[in-house]
Design a protein around this motif. Structure first.
Motif, PDB file in Angstrom:
ATOM      1  N   VAL A 382      31.656  34.022  39.406  1.00  0.00           N
ATOM      2  CA  VAL A 382      31.583  35.439  39.776  1.00  0.00           C
ATOM      3  C   VAL A 382      31.202  36.258  38.541  1.00  0.00           C
ATOM      4  O   VAL A 382      31.781  36.091  37.474  1.00  0.00           O
ATOM      5  N   GLU A 383      30.210  37.135  38.717  1.00  0.00           N
ATOM      6  CA  GLU A 383      29.749  37.964  37.607  1.00  0.00           C
ATOM      7  C   GLU A 383      30.419  39.337  37.674  1.00  0.00           C
ATOM      8  O   GLU A 383      29.792  40.350  37.984  1.00  0.00           O
ATOM      9  N   GLY A 384      31.736  39.333  37.405  1.00  0.00           N
ATOM     10  CA  GLY A 384      32.470  40.590  37.336  1.00  0.00           C
ATOM     11  C   GLY A 384      32.808  41.185  38.690  1.00  0.00           C
ATOM     12  O   GLY A 384      32.470  40.643  39.744  1.00  0.00           O
ATOM     13  N   TYR A 385      33.490  42.343  38.630  1.00  0.00           N
ATOM     14  CA  TYR A 385      33.898  43.085  39.824  1.00  0.00           C
ATOM     15  C   TYR A 385      33.482  44.542  39.663  1.00  0.00           C
ATOM     16  O   TYR A 385      33.473  45.091  38.551  1.00  0.00           O
ATOM     17  N   GLU A 386      33.176  45.173  40.775  1.00  0.00           N
ATOM     18  CA  GLU A 386      32.716  46.555  40.753  1.00  0.00           C
ATOM     19  C   GLU A 386      33.888  47.530  40.799  1.00  0.00           C
ATOM     20  O   GLU A 386      34.991  47.196  41.260  1.00  0.00           O
ATOM     21  N   GLU A 387      33.643  48.733  40.328  1.00  0.00           N
ATOM     22  CA  GLU A 387      34.634  49.806  40.427  1.00  0.00           C
ATOM     23  C   GLU A 387      35.031  49.993  41.898  1.00  0.00           C
ATOM     24  O   GLU A 387      34.190  49.972  42.793  1.00  0.00           O
ATOM     25  N   GLY A 388      36.323  50.140  42.146  1.00  0.00           N
ATOM     26  CA  GLY A 388      36.833  50.343  43.490  1.00  0.00           C
ATOM     27  C   GLY A 388      37.138  49.064  44.235  1.00  0.00           C
ATOM     28  O   GLY A 388      37.751  49.093  45.302  1.00  0.00           O
ATOM     29  N   GLN A 389      36.709  47.921  43.674  1.00  0.00           N
ATOM     30  CA  GLN A 389      36.960  46.644  44.341  1.00  0.00           C
ATOM     31  C   GLN A 389      38.429  46.246  44.186  1.00  0.00           C
ATOM     32  O   GLN A 389      39.039  46.498  43.145  1.00  0.00           O
ATOM     33  N   GLU A 390      38.990  45.630  45.213  1.00  0.00           N
ATOM     34  CA  GLU A 390      40.373  45.138  45.159  1.00  0.00           C
ATOM     35  C   GLU A 390      40.403  43.801  44.437  1.00  0.00           C
ATOM     36  O   GLU A 390      39.568  42.935  44.669  1.00  0.00           O
ATOM     37  N   VAL A 391      41.371  43.636  43.519  1.00  0.00           N
ATOM     38  CA  VAL A 391      41.500  42.403  42.762  1.00  0.00           C
ATOM     39  C   VAL A 391      42.958  41.979  42.731  1.00  0.00           C
ATOM     40  O   VAL A 391      43.869  42.778  42.928  1.00  0.00           O
ATOM     41  N   ASP A 392      43.180  40.689  42.441  1.00  0.00           N
ATOM     42  CA  ASP A 392      44.520  40.183  42.222  1.00  0.00           C
ATOM     43  C   ASP A 392      44.915  40.445  40.766  1.00  0.00           C
ATOM     44  O   ASP A 392      44.166  40.120  39.848  1.00  0.00           O
ATOM     45  N   VAL A 393      46.091  41.023  40.574  1.00  0.00           N
ATOM     46  CA  VAL A 393      46.592  41.317  39.243  1.00  0.00           C
ATOM     47  C   VAL A 393      47.848  40.488  38.996  1.00  0.00           C
ATOM     48  O   VAL A 393      48.820  40.575  39.768  1.00  0.00           O
ATOM     49  N   PHE A 394      47.820  39.683  37.938  1.00  0.00           N
ATOM     50  CA  PHE A 394      48.988  38.899  37.536  1.00  0.00           C
ATOM     51  C   PHE A 394      49.713  39.655  36.422  1.00  0.00           C
ATOM     52  O   PHE A 394      49.069  40.208  35.518  1.00  0.00           O
ATOM     53  N   LEU A 395      51.013  39.657  36.462  1.00  0.00           N
ATOM     54  CA  LEU A 395      51.785  40.385  35.467  1.00  0.00           C
ATOM     55  C   LEU A 395      51.852  39.587  34.160  1.00  0.00           C
ATOM     56  O   LEU A 395      51.978  38.357  34.168  1.00  0.00           O
ATOM     57  N   ILE A 396      51.775  40.297  33.028  1.00  0.00           N
ATOM     58  CA  ILE A 396      51.946  39.664  31.727  1.00  0.00           C
ATOM     59  C   ILE A 396      53.420  39.298  31.571  1.00  0.00           C
ATOM     60  O   ILE A 396      54.296  40.127  31.750  1.00  0.00           O
ATOM     61  N   GLU A 397      53.685  38.031  31.253  1.00  0.00           N
ATOM     62  CA  GLU A 397      55.078  37.620  31.094  1.00  0.00           C
ATOM     63  C   GLU A 397      55.658  38.200  29.813  1.00  0.00           C
ATOM     64  O   GLU A 397      55.007  38.230  28.791  1.00  0.00           O
TER      65      GLU A 397
END
Length: 397
Positions: A382-397
């Motif tokens: 995947v070549e990046g994500y666009e503004e406004g796109q929904e993504v999975d966010v993992f929390l920094i431990e």
């Protein structure tokens, strides 16, 4: 090894090869319940008793015979005599958790009663067993309470204590040797002032040790080793009694990068060069039965290699069950760019219910991780994500 990466192994393949080289430890030890949280059970726990072992009141109120309360209501209360024993027409005050008196089979909540001298008005009908905890209601004798491999939590310790246990058998924690390498490193213990240009405080070892401890291992931190193959080899050989060895620094293809070739000379180098950004210079190997991870010296690249390889490795060594990560779905405030062919580790910060990528944060800028709330993984295809796109966010431990 040559001075260029001859190949770049995908993250999935690299992890598979690494985990295939690891055998779980089966050594066990007994620990007190006060120290069992976060440990992994080495045997199943079967209850040797009923919990509770007596019938108990589940509410503050009056113990009664249910057969004395038919039709009781606020408009038509039943009068019972207060007594020190239960028989027809009597009642006895009980606290929550108290043993139910002989002859009683129910408890009327105090809210459904009115006392008048030595009489109690019962204003609610109860049936046998109402507001009563029965023998073995929580746990029955010979119940399987926990299976082998269960990751113990504080609430589990309380359950084990209720069974009358004081200790529990768990798997031994993996010992992880952490060997920082680099002529440019200065020990934090001996540094008296700001190091001269070209020299830096050794901090990767601190970060690595804390993550090892957090993930269920026992960190063994060695002294700083200079960028000489013979010195690195000696340090590795001195720590082959550890369950895993982590070499920090010296993993790339420069003139002072010797860690991967040392691993290859002593055992087997499985991978050198991973499709991970940052983290490409990571190397994975095994010396006998001891897995080895060569962590890049750039702090963020080293952290990413810890997440992707060291954490799963410790988990397999210690038979630690995988706990699902907390993943949040968030929309991007700005575009994310990434490299095709690499799994990209993108640090992000929360802005309300959205996230913004941290820009200009290279592999050497560790503070970018401290400033981040989480990270987004962009797949290699995947070549990046666009503004406004929904993504999975993992929390920094």
């Amino acid at each position: 090894m040559g001075r260029i990466f001859k190949e770049r192994t995908s993250v999935d393949k690299a992890l598979r090869l690494f985990l295939e080289s690891i055998s779980p430890l089966r050594h066990t030890e007994e620990v007190p319940l006060e120290a069992c949280a976060g440990r992994v059970l080495a045997e199943a726990v079967v209850s040797g008793r009923d919990v509770p072992h007596y019938r108990r009141a589940a509410m503050d109120g009056y113990a009664v015979r249910a057969s004395d309360t038919p039709g009781a209501s606020p408009a038509n209360p039943v009068l019972l005599q207060l007594s020190d024993s239960i028989e027809e027409g009597t009642s006895m005050w009980v606290h929550t958790g108290a043993a139910l008196p002989e002859g009683a089979d129910a408890v009327v909540m105090v809210e459904d009663t009115v006392t008048a001298g030595d009489l109690v008005e019962i204003r609610a009908q109860v049936y046998p067993g109402r507001n009563v905890g029965q023998i073995g209601e929580d746990i029955k004798r010979e119940d399987l309470v926990f299976e082998e491999g269960h990751l113990l939590r504080p609430c589990d310790a309380a359950v084990l204590a209720s069974l009358g246990l004081n200790k529990v058998k768990v798997f031994r924690k993996p010992v992880v040797a952490i060997i920082p390498t680099g002529d440019e490193l200065v020990s934090r213990e001996t540094a008296r002032e700001v190091p001269p240009p070209g020299m830096v405080l050794e901090t990767n070892g601190l970060m690595t040790a804390l993550y090892v401890d957090r993930w269920g291992g026992i960190p063994r931190f060695t002294g700083i080793v200079p960028d000489r193959p013979e010195s690195i080899k000696e340090a590795v050989e001195a720590n082959l009694d550890a369950d895993m060895i982590l070499l920090s620094g010296g993993t790339s293809v420069g003139k002072r990068d010797h860690s991967p070739e040392v691993v290859a000379s002593l055992g087997k180098l499985l991978v050198h060069g991973v499709g991970l950004s940052p983290g490409k210079p990571a190397a994975l190997g095994a010396i006998g039965k001891t897995p080895v991870v060569c962590l890049p010296g750039y702090p963020v690249a080293g952290l990413v290699a810890l997440y992707f390889f060291v954490h799963p490795g410790i988990r397999k060594l210690g038979s630690i069950p995988e706990v699902p990560e907390i993943v949040l779905r968030k929309r991007l405030v700005a575009k994310i760019s990434s490299k095709i062919g690499y799994v990209n580790f993108i640090r992000v910060v929360f802005e309300g219910d959205r996230v913004r990528p941290l820009m200009g944060a290279g592999a050497g800028v560790l503070s970018s991780v401290a400033k981040a709330d989480g990270y987004v993984l962009v797949p290699e295809n995947v070549e990046g994500y666009e503004e406004g796109q929904e993504v999975d966010v993992f929390l920094i431990e």
